[in-house]
Design an enzyme around this catalytic site. Structure first.
Site, PDB file in Angstrom:
ATOM      1  CG  HIS A 184      -1.733   3.750  -5.353  1.00  0.00           C
ATOM      2  ND1 HIS A 184      -2.455   3.386  -6.461  1.00  0.00           N
ATOM      3  CD2 HIS A 184      -1.251   4.995  -5.604  1.00  0.00           C
ATOM      4  CE1 HIS A 184      -2.408   4.359  -7.360  1.00  0.00           C
ATOM      5  NE2 HIS A 184      -1.690   5.352  -6.864  1.00  0.00           N
ATOM      6  CG  HIS A 219       1.984  -5.451  -6.822  1.00  0.00           C
ATOM      7  ND1 HIS A 219       1.743  -4.100  -6.963  1.00  0.00           N
ATOM      8  CD2 HIS A 219       1.523  -5.776  -5.583  1.00  0.00           C
ATOM      9  CE1 HIS A 219       1.172  -3.629  -5.868  1.00  0.00           C
ATOM     10  NE2 HIS A 219       1.032  -4.620  -5.014  1.00  0.00           N
ATOM     11  N   GLY A 255       9.233   1.424 -14.471  1.00  0.00           N
ATOM     12  CA  GLY A 255       9.351   2.782 -13.959  1.00  0.00           C
ATOM     13  C   GLY A 255       8.554   3.790 -14.766  1.00  0.00           C
ATOM     14  CG  PHE A 256       8.974   5.194 -18.064  1.00  0.00           C
ATOM     15  CD1 PHE A 256       8.925   6.563 -18.303  1.00  0.00           C
ATOM     16  CD2 PHE A 256      10.200   4.604 -17.805  1.00  0.00           C
ATOM     17  CE1 PHE A 256      10.082   7.322 -18.295  1.00  0.00           C
ATOM     18  CE2 PHE A 256      11.367   5.354 -17.797  1.00  0.00           C
ATOM     19  CZ  PHE A 256      11.307   6.722 -18.040  1.00  0.00           C
ATOM     20  CG  HIS A 258       0.262   3.914 -12.074  1.00  0.00           C
ATOM     21  ND1 HIS A 258      -1.048   3.655 -11.709  1.00  0.00           N
ATOM     22  CD2 HIS A 258       1.022   3.603 -10.999  1.00  0.00           C
ATOM     23  CE1 HIS A 258      -1.069   3.236 -10.456  1.00  0.00           C
ATOM     24  NE2 HIS A 258       0.163   3.188 -10.007  1.00  0.00           N
ATOM     25  NE  ARG A 267       2.154   7.305  -6.336  1.00  0.00           N
ATOM     26  CZ  ARG A 267       2.121   5.969  -6.382  1.00  0.00           C
ATOM     27  NH1 ARG A 267       2.106   5.279  -5.252  1.00  0.00           N
ATOM     28  NH2 ARG A 267       2.121   5.342  -7.546  1.00  0.00           N
ATOM     29  CG  ASP A 309       7.951   1.654  -8.681  1.00  0.00           C
ATOM     30  OD1 ASP A 309       8.116   1.587  -7.457  1.00  0.00           O
ATOM     31  OD2 ASP A 309       6.974   1.158  -9.269  1.00  0.00           O
ATOM     32  NE  ARG A 334       1.126   0.803  -0.660  1.00  0.00           N
ATOM     33  CZ  ARG A 334       1.053   0.741  -1.994  1.00  0.00           C
ATOM     34  NH1 ARG A 334       0.410  -0.270  -2.568  1.00  0.00           N
ATOM     35  NH2 ARG A 334       1.584   1.677  -2.746  1.00  0.00           N
ATOM     36  NE  ARG A 353     -16.441 -19.682  -4.695  1.00  0.00           N
ATOM     37  CZ  ARG A 353     -16.566 -20.300  -5.851  1.00  0.00           C
ATOM     38  NH1 ARG A 353     -16.692 -19.606  -6.988  1.00  0.00           N
ATOM     39  NH2 ARG A 353     -16.568 -21.624  -5.903  1.00  0.00           N
TER      40      ARG A 353
END
Length: 367
Positions: A184, A219, A255-256, A258, A267, A309, A334, A353
């Site tokens: 992703h 994350h 779960g909700f 993005h 997805r 998720d 992943r 950097r």
């Protein structure tokens, strides 16, 4: 003049990648140009891994060579098993995976320092399922199940975890989840892996860094949190009332939503279809009742749609995975995307950097 700070690098484009993108026209996640839902419908996880690493779907011969390599590298070396078993049984499975991956890298670099980073990527792809499976089994007082070379990747993963051959419906749902989670773009863990790589550190160091980033709850871990919500909704709890109370307490509903998808995570329909099939397989309509009740209640209150998720959490739960193992399953998937990005970073490297705006004390002196 006031410096403009892009907190969290929001909206900042730091590099280019040919590995994946979200196509705004179709709202589809593309792996090397292919919509991921098409790959999930037609391909094995091994095919998708090679696509992400090399840029193209493999020929039959290329796939067979990779399968031979992967199946011959599945078993945990005795010393690696001892390391995993030396950790406390109640250690978080993410800590187990991070630790064992570090040892895999140390041993591999010592034994074969000239191995290509593509083969190192394949080595991790092959070995991580055994680490995840052992981590779950130890929590239940069970011994390691040895891998089988007559099973494909997903079949073997489930075999090593549960000690029995999985039903084809379960294998297919697991395969779909692995493909959907594989990549992703510049998410937090992938970017961490690229930062580590940009210092000219080895591939294994980049992956260990990525695992550390994924352990953070902002994350990874969202599908674990989804299951906590589902457990709160058991015994007839009204989803709307629960959601109103959660909003009043200013709880974040995992779960909700993005950061990337504005019209819903592309997805989700594919993973949701897999979940529906599993609820039929396991005869668990109650799971779908809670799933759709909460989704509907959220839609009635806020324009926030589910992300991957949301369906993956109950899918893994139905399969029998411990909730604490959900994020290590994310690692197993992943690691393909992470290593693809490490390989890409290596091709045209520049040390990552950034600068920082200073907001501390003005210059001062001891006397």
């Amino acid at each position: 003049m006031t410096e403009e700070i892009a907190k969290g690098l929001v909206g900042i484009v730091v590099d280019k990648t040919a590995i994946s993108k979200v196509n705004p026209e179709s709202n589809s996640l593309l792996y090397r140009g292919y919509p991921v839902q098409e790959l999930a419908a037609e391909c094995s996880f091994e095919q998708v891994a090679l696509l992400l690493w090399t840029g193209d779907l493999p020929s039959a011969e290329e796939l067979e060579r990779f399968q031979d390599f992967e199946r011959s590298h599945r078993a945990l070396a005795p010393e690696l098993q001892r390391i995993a078993e030396a950790l406390p049984v109640n250690a978080h499975p993410m800590d187990v995976v991070r630790t064992v991956v570090s040892f895999i890298g140390a041993a591999a670099l010592a034994e074969n320092p000239d191995e290509s980073e593509l083969d190192q990527s394949k080595r991790l792809f092959a070995a991580i399922p055994a680490v995840v499976a052992l981590s779950q089994r130890r929590r239940h007082g069970l011994e390691l199940v040895e891998p089988r070379e007559d099973l494909d990747y997903c079949e073997n993963f489930l075999w090593m975890t549960f000690g029995e051959e999985a039903d084809p419906a379960v294998v297919d749902a697991f395969r779909v989840s692995m493909i959907l989670y594989a990549e992703h773009s510049f998410n937090a863990s992938t970017f961490t892996g690229r930062v580590v790589t940009s210092t000219l550190a080895d591939l294994y160091s980049g992956v260990v860094g990525a695992i550390g980033a994924l352990k953070g709850h902002l994350h990874g871990g969202a599908n674990e949190a989804v299951m906590e919500i589902f457990r709160e909704l058991e015994n007839g709890v009204d989803a709307g009332e629960w959601l109103d109370a959660a909003f009043a307490q200013k709880r974040k509903i995992m779960g909700f939503g993005h950061r990337v998808y504005k019209n819903g995570d592309s997805r989700v329909p594919t993973m949701q279809d897999a979940l529906v099939k599993l609820t039929e397989h396991y005869q668990r309509p109650d799971v779908l009742e809670r799933y759709f009740a909460l989704e509907t209640a959220m839609a009635d209150r806020k324009p926030i749609k589910p992300n991957l998720d949301y369906p993956s959490g109950p899918t893994y739960d139905l399969m029998g995975f411990d909730t604490e193992v959900f994020t290590p399953l994310f690692v197993a998937s992943r690691v393909v995307g992470w290593t693809a990005h490490i390989l890409e970073q290596r091709e045209d490297n520049a040390l990552i950097r950034p600068l920082a705006g200073y907001n501390g004390s003005d210059e001062r002196h001891l006397s």
